[in-house]
Design a protein around this motif. Sequence first.
Motif, PDB file in Angstrom:
ATOM      1  N   GLU A  46      -7.020 -67.249   5.571  1.00 23.03           N
ATOM      2  CA  GLU A  46      -8.227 -67.199   5.016  1.00 23.03           C
ATOM      3  C   GLU A  46      -9.414 -67.523   5.631  1.00 23.03           C
ATOM      4  O   GLU A  46     -10.603 -67.518   5.398  1.00 23.03           O
ATOM      5  N   ARG A  47      -8.983 -68.171   6.845  1.00 28.87           N
ATOM      6  CA  ARG A  47      -9.803 -68.660   8.003  1.00 28.87           C
ATOM      7  C   ARG A  47     -10.068 -67.566   9.014  1.00 28.87           C
ATOM      8  O   ARG A  47     -10.801 -67.854   9.655  1.00 28.87           O
ATOM      9  N   VAL A  48      -9.251 -66.634   9.131  1.00 27.63           N
ATOM     10  CA  VAL A  48      -9.243 -65.514   9.994  1.00 27.63           C
ATOM     11  C   VAL A  48     -10.296 -64.368   9.256  1.00 27.63           C
ATOM     12  O   VAL A  48      -9.352 -63.883   8.531  1.00 27.63           O
ATOM     13  N   LEU A  49     -11.290 -63.951   9.953  1.00 24.54           N
ATOM     14  CA  LEU A  49     -12.091 -63.086   8.871  1.00 24.54           C
ATOM     15  C   LEU A  49     -12.074 -61.867   9.776  1.00 24.54           C
ATOM     16  O   LEU A  49     -12.049 -61.681  10.714  1.00 24.54           O
ATOM     17  N   TRP A 128     -12.649 -67.965  12.258  1.00 26.90           N
ATOM     18  CA  TRP A 128     -12.155 -67.059  13.310  1.00 26.90           C
ATOM     19  C   TRP A 128     -12.616 -65.531  13.159  1.00 26.90           C
ATOM     20  O   TRP A 128     -12.168 -65.017  12.193  1.00 26.90           O
ATOM     21  N   ILE A 129     -13.349 -65.057  14.135  1.00 31.74           N
ATOM     22  CA  ILE A 129     -13.998 -63.889  13.978  1.00 31.74           C
ATOM     23  C   ILE A 129     -13.693 -63.212  15.218  1.00 31.74           C
ATOM     24  O   ILE A 129     -13.762 -63.754  16.282  1.00 31.74           O
ATOM     25  N   ASN A 130     -13.592 -61.806  14.984  1.00 30.57           N
ATOM     26  CA  ASN A 130     -13.574 -61.237  16.381  1.00 30.57           C
ATOM     27  C   ASN A 130     -14.631 -61.461  17.290  1.00 30.57           C
ATOM     28  O   ASN A 130     -15.874 -61.131  16.889  1.00 30.57           O
ATOM     29  N   ALA A 131     -14.216 -61.412  18.692  1.00 32.83           N
ATOM     30  CA  ALA A 131     -15.257 -61.770  19.741  1.00 32.83           C
ATOM     31  C   ALA A 131     -15.711 -60.370  20.482  1.00 32.83           C
ATOM     32  O   ALA A 131     -16.149 -60.527  21.483  1.00 32.83           O
ATOM     33  N   GLY A 132     -15.357 -59.277  20.091  1.00 32.34           N
ATOM     34  CA  GLY A 132     -15.681 -58.246  20.618  1.00 32.34           C
ATOM     35  C   GLY A 132     -14.716 -57.480  21.342  1.00 32.34           C
ATOM     36  O   GLY A 132     -15.153 -56.541  22.116  1.00 32.34           O
ATOM     37  N   LEU A 138     -13.301 -65.545  17.964  1.00 33.98           N
ATOM     38  CA  LEU A 138     -14.245 -66.830  18.471  1.00 33.98           C
ATOM     39  C   LEU A 138     -13.862 -67.635  17.202  1.00 33.98           C
ATOM     40  O   LEU A 138     -14.241 -67.234  16.068  1.00 33.98           O
ATOM     41  N   GLU A 139     -14.122 -68.774  17.444  1.00 38.65           N
ATOM     42  CA  GLU A 139     -14.099 -69.998  16.403  1.00 38.65           C
ATOM     43  C   GLU A 139     -15.425 -70.638  16.127  1.00 38.65           C
ATOM     44  O   GLU A 139     -16.123 -70.792  17.196  1.00 38.65           O
TER      45      GLU A 139
END
Length: 158
Positions: A46-49, A128-132, A138-139
Motif C-alpha cells: 500500500e506504500r508502493v504506488l 514510493w513512486i516510479n522515478a522514471g 523514489l520515496e
Amino acid sequence: MSMATRATRALDAAQVAYRLHPYDYEADAAIGKGLQAATALGLSPERVLKTLMAWVDARPVCVVIPSDRQLQPKALAAACAGKAARMMEVAEAERRSGYKVGGVSPFGQQRPVPVWFEQDALEQARVWINAGQRGLLLEIDPADAVRVLQAQAANISR
C-alpha cells in the motif's frame, strides 16, 4: 543505471525532497510490477504506488494508486466528471508519458496530463513512486507529490 531522470529533474526543479531506491526489475514477473517492486524493496504494497495512464471519455489522465489495488474505472470517471474510463494502450501510454511501461512516473511526463491520486495513499507518511525508469523508485511525502503534480485525490481504487 543513471539516477537522473525527467522525474527527478522535475522534483529537483520544484525543490522537493525525495530519496531514490534502485531494485532488481523483473520484466516478466508473475505479479504486477508495483508488487514486484514492493517485494524487492521489502515494503508494504500500500506504500508502493503504481502509475497508470487512462482515458476518461476522450481525455488522457494519469492515475496513481497503491500497487495492491485495482483501478475502478467507474469511480475514476465519476471523479473526473466523465461518463466512462478505460486504461490506455501500452504504446499510447509510452508515447504520451515519454516513459517505458514499468518505468512510468507521474513526474516529468513528456506530455503532462491531469493526475489523480488514490485518496487512501495520502494517509501514508511516505510513499514510493516510479522515478522514471524501470528498477528505480523514489520515496516522497505524498502531500509533496500531490502539490508538485497539482493532482486531485479521490477514492478511485479498491
